[in-house]
Design a protein around this motif. Structure first.
Motif, PDB file in Angstrom:
ATOM      1  N   THR A 247      67.305  55.769 -29.412  1.00  0.00           N
ATOM      2  CA  THR A 247      66.992  57.166 -29.143  1.00  0.00           C
ATOM      3  C   THR A 247      65.581  57.472 -29.632  1.00  0.00           C
ATOM      4  OG1 THR A 247      69.246  58.029 -29.203  1.00  0.00           O
ATOM      5  CG2 THR A 247      67.505  59.541 -29.838  1.00  0.00           C
ATOM      6  N   GLY A 248      64.837  58.201 -28.812  1.00  0.00           N
ATOM      7  CA  GLY A 248      63.501  58.627 -29.209  1.00  0.00           C
ATOM      8  C   GLY A 248      63.232  60.030 -28.709  1.00  0.00           C
ATOM      9  N   PHE A 249      62.617  60.843 -29.551  1.00  0.00           N
ATOM     10  CA  PHE A 249      62.229  62.175 -29.098  1.00  0.00           C
ATOM     11  C   PHE A 249      61.050  62.674 -29.918  1.00  0.00           C
ATOM     12  CE2 PHE A 249      65.497  63.267 -32.347  1.00  0.00           C
ATOM     13  CZ  PHE A 249      64.756  64.116 -33.158  1.00  0.00           C
ATOM     14  N   CYS A 250      60.367  63.662 -29.378  1.00  0.00           N
ATOM     15  CA  CYS A 250      59.297  64.353 -30.089  1.00  0.00           C
ATOM     16  C   CYS A 250      59.350  65.825 -29.703  1.00  0.00           C
ATOM     17  CB  CYS A 250      57.932  63.753 -29.792  1.00  0.00           C
ATOM     18  SG  CYS A 250      57.494  63.666 -28.037  1.00  0.00           S
ATOM     19  N   VAL A 251      59.028  66.688 -30.667  1.00  0.00           N
ATOM     20  CA  VAL A 251      59.101  68.131 -30.474  1.00  0.00           C
ATOM     21  C   VAL A 251      57.727  68.722 -30.766  1.00  0.00           C
ATOM     22  CG1 VAL A 251      60.287  70.266 -31.085  1.00  0.00           C
ATOM     23  CG2 VAL A 251      61.514  68.088 -31.210  1.00  0.00           C
ATOM     24  N   PHE A 252      57.277  69.604 -29.883  1.00  0.00           N
ATOM     25  CA  PHE A 252      55.992  70.272 -30.029  1.00  0.00           C
ATOM     26  C   PHE A 252      56.208  71.758 -30.250  1.00  0.00           C
ATOM     27  CE2 PHE A 252      54.995  66.425 -27.814  1.00  0.00           C
ATOM     28  CZ  PHE A 252      53.699  66.082 -28.168  1.00  0.00           C
ATOM     29  N   LEU A 253      55.397  72.352 -31.114  1.00  0.00           N
ATOM     30  CA  LEU A 253      55.282  73.795 -31.234  1.00  0.00           C
ATOM     31  C   LEU A 253      53.938  74.161 -30.632  1.00  0.00           C
ATOM     32  CD1 LEU A 253      56.586  76.403 -32.302  1.00  0.00           C
ATOM     33  CD2 LEU A 253      55.322  76.052 -34.430  1.00  0.00           C
ATOM     34  N   GLY A 254      53.965  74.590 -29.392  1.00  0.00           N
ATOM     35  CA  GLY A 254      52.726  74.749 -28.656  1.00  0.00           C
ATOM     36  C   GLY A 254      52.134  73.384 -28.365  1.00  0.00           C
ATOM     37  N   ASP A 255      50.921  73.144 -28.867  1.00  0.00           N
ATOM     38  CA  ASP A 255      50.270  71.842 -28.704  1.00  0.00           C
ATOM     39  C   ASP A 255      50.398  70.963 -29.940  1.00  0.00           C
ATOM     40  OD1 ASP A 255      49.355  72.580 -26.147  1.00  0.00           O
ATOM     41  OD2 ASP A 255      47.596  73.587 -26.996  1.00  0.00           O
ATOM     42  N   SER A 256      51.134  71.410 -30.941  1.00  0.00           N
ATOM     43  CA  SER A 256      51.238  70.682 -32.201  1.00  0.00           C
ATOM     44  C   SER A 256      52.562  69.942 -32.279  1.00  0.00           C
ATOM     45  CB  SER A 256      51.132  71.652 -33.383  1.00  0.00           C
ATOM     46  OG  SER A 256      49.950  72.435 -33.307  1.00  0.00           O
ATOM     47  N   LEU A 298      65.102  73.674 -35.863  1.00  0.00           N
ATOM     48  CA  LEU A 298      63.755  74.246 -35.875  1.00  0.00           C
ATOM     49  C   LEU A 298      63.766  75.734 -35.540  1.00  0.00           C
ATOM     50  CD1 LEU A 298      61.760  71.358 -34.151  1.00  0.00           C
ATOM     51  CD2 LEU A 298      61.574  72.108 -36.543  1.00  0.00           C
ATOM     52  N   LEU A 299      64.635  76.147 -34.638  1.00  0.00           N
ATOM     53  CA  LEU A 299      64.743  77.574 -34.318  1.00  0.00           C
ATOM     54  C   LEU A 299      65.201  78.369 -35.536  1.00  0.00           C
ATOM     55  CD1 LEU A 299      66.330  77.438 -30.735  1.00  0.00           C
ATOM     56  CD2 LEU A 299      64.007  78.165 -31.329  1.00  0.00           C
ATOM     57  N   ALA A 300      66.138  77.809 -36.284  1.00  0.00           N
ATOM     58  CA  ALA A 300      66.588  78.479 -37.511  1.00  0.00           C
ATOM     59  C   ALA A 300      65.468  78.517 -38.546  1.00  0.00           C
ATOM     60  CB  ALA A 300      67.816  77.774 -38.071  1.00  0.00           C
ATOM     61  N   LEU A 301      64.672  77.445 -38.603  1.00  0.00           N
ATOM     62  CA  LEU A 301      63.551  77.407 -39.550  1.00  0.00           C
ATOM     63  C   LEU A 301      62.492  78.438 -39.171  1.00  0.00           C
ATOM     64  CD1 LEU A 301      62.337  75.966 -41.998  1.00  0.00           C
ATOM     65  CD2 LEU A 301      61.270  74.338 -40.428  1.00  0.00           C
ATOM     66  N   LEU A 302      62.240  78.616 -37.883  1.00  0.00           N
ATOM     67  CA  LEU A 302      61.285  79.636 -37.445  1.00  0.00           C
ATOM     68  C   LEU A 302      61.767  81.031 -37.824  1.00  0.00           C
ATOM     69  CD1 LEU A 302      60.227  78.325 -33.900  1.00  0.00           C
ATOM     70  CD2 LEU A 302      58.905  78.256 -36.021  1.00  0.00           C
ATOM     71  N   GLN A 303      63.061  81.252 -37.748  1.00  0.00           N
ATOM     72  CA  GLN A 303      63.597  82.545 -38.172  1.00  0.00           C
ATOM     73  C   GLN A 303      63.369  82.776 -39.667  1.00  0.00           C
ATOM     74  OE1 GLN A 303      67.713  82.784 -37.016  1.00  0.00           O
ATOM     75  NE2 GLN A 303      67.255  83.156 -34.863  1.00  0.00           N
ATOM     76  N   ASP A 304      63.547  81.725 -40.472  1.00  0.00           N
ATOM     77  CA  ASP A 304      63.295  81.856 -41.902  1.00  0.00           C
ATOM     78  C   ASP A 304      61.828  82.173 -42.176  1.00  0.00           C
ATOM     79  OD1 ASP A 304      65.926  81.343 -42.503  1.00  0.00           O
ATOM     80  OD2 ASP A 304      65.614  79.195 -42.813  1.00  0.00           O
ATOM     81  N   LEU A 305      60.933  81.707 -41.306  1.00  0.00           N
ATOM     82  CA  LEU A 305      59.503  81.979 -41.447  1.00  0.00           C
ATOM     83  C   LEU A 305      59.098  83.272 -40.749  1.00  0.00           C
ATOM     84  CD1 LEU A 305      58.128  78.367 -40.894  1.00  0.00           C
ATOM     85  CD2 LEU A 305      58.320  79.598 -43.064  1.00  0.00           C
ATOM     86  N   HIS A 306      60.101  84.028 -40.268  1.00  0.00           N
ATOM     87  CA  HIS A 306      59.889  85.321 -39.607  1.00  0.00           C
ATOM     88  C   HIS A 306      59.028  85.178 -38.353  1.00  0.00           C
ATOM     89  CE1 HIS A 306      61.526  87.856 -42.957  1.00  0.00           C
ATOM     90  NE2 HIS A 306      61.271  86.741 -43.619  1.00  0.00           N
ATOM     91  N   LEU A 307      59.274  84.110 -37.609  1.00  0.00           N
ATOM     92  CA  LEU A 307      58.597  83.875 -36.338  1.00  0.00           C
ATOM     93  C   LEU A 307      59.618  84.003 -35.216  1.00  0.00           C
ATOM     94  CD1 LEU A 307      56.360  80.809 -37.269  1.00  0.00           C
ATOM     95  CD2 LEU A 307      55.656  83.197 -37.073  1.00  0.00           C
ATOM     96  N   SER A 308      59.282  84.792 -34.228  1.00  0.00           N
ATOM     97  CA  SER A 308      60.198  85.036 -33.117  1.00  0.00           C
ATOM     98  C   SER A 308      60.010  83.978 -32.034  1.00  0.00           C
ATOM     99  CB  SER A 308      59.951  86.431 -32.537  1.00  0.00           C
ATOM    100  OG  SER A 308      60.751  86.660 -31.400  1.00  0.00           O
ATOM    101  N   HIS A 309      61.132  83.522 -31.465  1.00  0.00           N
ATOM    102  CA  HIS A 309      61.096  82.564 -30.357  1.00  0.00           C
ATOM    103  C   HIS A 309      62.153  82.992 -29.343  1.00  0.00           C
ATOM    104  CE1 HIS A 309      61.261  78.779 -28.110  1.00  0.00           C
ATOM    105  NE2 HIS A 309      60.099  78.462 -28.683  1.00  0.00           N
ATOM    106  N   PRO A 310      61.881  84.067 -28.582  1.00  0.00           N
ATOM    107  CA  PRO A 310      62.906  84.610 -27.678  1.00  0.00           C
ATOM    108  C   PRO A 310      63.207  83.748 -26.468  1.00  0.00           C
ATOM    109  CG  PRO A 310      60.823  85.753 -27.373  1.00  0.00           C
ATOM    110  CD  PRO A 310      60.628  84.834 -28.548  1.00  0.00           C
ATOM    111  N   GLN A 311      62.236  82.955 -26.020  1.00  0.00           N
ATOM    112  CA  GLN A 311      62.433  82.152 -24.823  1.00  0.00           C
ATOM    113  C   GLN A 311      63.144  80.840 -25.157  1.00  0.00           C
ATOM    114  OE1 GLN A 311      59.647  82.845 -26.314  1.00  0.00           O
ATOM    115  NE2 GLN A 311      58.162  81.175 -26.267  1.00  0.00           N
ATOM    116  N   ALA A 312      63.704  80.217 -24.141  1.00  0.00           N
ATOM    117  CA  ALA A 312      64.406  78.944 -24.330  1.00  0.00           C
ATOM    118  C   ALA A 312      63.404  77.829 -24.602  1.00  0.00           C
ATOM    119  CB  ALA A 312      65.244  78.614 -23.103  1.00  0.00           C
TER     120      ALA A 312
END
Length: 394
Positions: A247-256, A298-312
């Motif tokens: 199994t291999g995967f990578c996750v980006f937040l924007g371009d990072s 990561l979505l839960a972590l963004l919530q802890d950082l008070h960052l909204s991610h409404p889109q899928a």
């Protein structure tokens, strides 16, 4: 610890009463963290449920995120006065040493520029190269030969297996910033119990690749968006010994790029020949399940950082059959054998947390985490991952 002179003749019924944790005892780290976290919580911080070492505090004029590892602390905020107030408070409770702006943390070097923040491990990489005596070795431009097939029984056993284990263990820590080493190190770590000469040769090949760019790291641009997207892939029945997939995967937040993994799957697929095509899709589906778990975290972590991610969050896969399984709620005989925990992909898809999309295999970034690639393909994928070498002359 020695008994006092008057205590020696009191008999075995006498014991010490521990008033507080002493340095060196097993419970010290837990007691220290319990005290530190309770102090922060009393000061208005909230402990993250996704990462217990992360504490946040949001006020009208400031936001502070504090990350702690044992006695090393990193503080990030949009208000300098709030950081100064926090450090003064912590210094009144604990004895602190302010090391200034973040430049080095647990072997990770942090640098800032007008483009963004970059992280690397050049100092640690050079120490590994020096200790392994490969500073004078010839360079190679890719971490593993795509024609190399490592097996548990090939070659002679090493006379000193500890040196192999130590080397691979140090390479594992390098994958914090060098995602291009993830597959190679994952493969090499499977032979820690009985390493052989071909395994050590492959490890030294990785070192020769590391020598070509020890300062390579990741860039997090300032102008990047805050939208999650992920690429997932699998190499079906890749292990020649037990035929497990990778199994291999990578996750980006924007371009990072913020998360990645290369790991052998826990189950053996494709035991029935007439279901080989289905089993390949199952391996891809399991990779999709793994990246879905990571996105959920990561979505839960963004919530802890008070960052909204409404889109899928977007999940890119190059296997059409796996995409159909993820989006189709009908269970038929070709998918009913898959464990229920894998169907969390369907659940998150239905909830709108992820959206699956097809990507051509030539543009599948996760390929770099599932197999050894030819040099040109390898560097083409690396160029799309925001990799930077701040020590390389421009």
């Amino acid at each position: 610890m020695k008994l006092p002179p008057s205590f020696a003749n009191c008999g075995p019924s006498k014991v010490y009463k521990l008033q507080k944790s002493l340095y060196g005892l097993k419970q010290v780290s837990r007691q220290w963290f319990a005290r530190f976290s309770s102090t922060l919580i009393s000061h208005g911080f909230t402990q993250s449920k996704t990462d217990y070492s992360l504490f946040t505090r949001a006020q009208a004029s400031s936001f502070i995120a504090l990350l702690v590892y044992v006695d090393d602390i990193v503080i990030a905020s949009d208000n300098v006065a709030a950081v100064l107030e926090l450090t003064q408070f912590l210094n009144s409770v604990f004895s602190l040493k302010d090391l200034g702006p973040l430049k080095y943390f647990l072997g990770i070097e942090v640098a800032r520029s007008d483009k963004g923040i970059s992280i690397s491990q050049q100092k640690y990489a050079l120490e590994i190269l020096e200790d392994s005596s490969v500073l004078g070795a010839k360079l190679v431009l890719f971490p593993m030969d795509c024609n190399l097939k490592l097996s548990r029984g090939d070659g002679e056993l090493l006379d000193d297996p500890f040196s192999y284990r130590r080397l691979v263990g140090r390479l594992v820590y390098l994958t914090i910033t060098l995602q291009d080493l993830s597959f190679s190190v994952q493969l090499l770590s499977q032979f820690m119990d009985s390493p052989r000469k071909p395994h050590m040769d492959a490890a030294f090949w990785v070192l020769r690749y590391l020598k070509s760019s020890p300062g390579q790291g990741l860039l997090f641009p300032f102008d990047s968006s805050l939208k999650l997207k992920a690429f997932c892939d699998s190499d079906w029945a890749a292990c020649p010994d037990i035929r497990r997939s990778v199994t291999g995967f990578c996750v980006f937040l924007g371009d990072s790029m913020i998360s990645w993994k290369s790991k052998k799957q826990h189950t053996v697929l494709g035991l029935r020949l007439r279901l080989n095509t289905r089993s390949s899709a199952e391996a891809e589906y399991r990779s999709m399940a793994a990246v879905t778990c990571e996105i959920t975290w990561l979505l839960a972590l963004l919530q802890d950082l008070h960052l909204s991610h409404p889109q899928a969050a977007l999940v890119f896969c190059d296997n059409q059959a796996a995409l159909h399984i993820a989006a189709n709620p009908v269970f038929h005989e070709r998918t009913k054998h898959i464990e229920l925990d894998c169907h969390l992909v369907l659940e998150k898809f239905t909830q709108g947390l992820i959206w699956t999309l097809h990507v051509k295999s030539a543009h599948q970034l996760a390929n770099i985490f599932t197999k050894a690639l030819p040099r040109l393909v390898f560097h083409d994928l690396m160029s799309k991952m925001n990799v930077i070498n701040i020590f390389h002359p421009s």
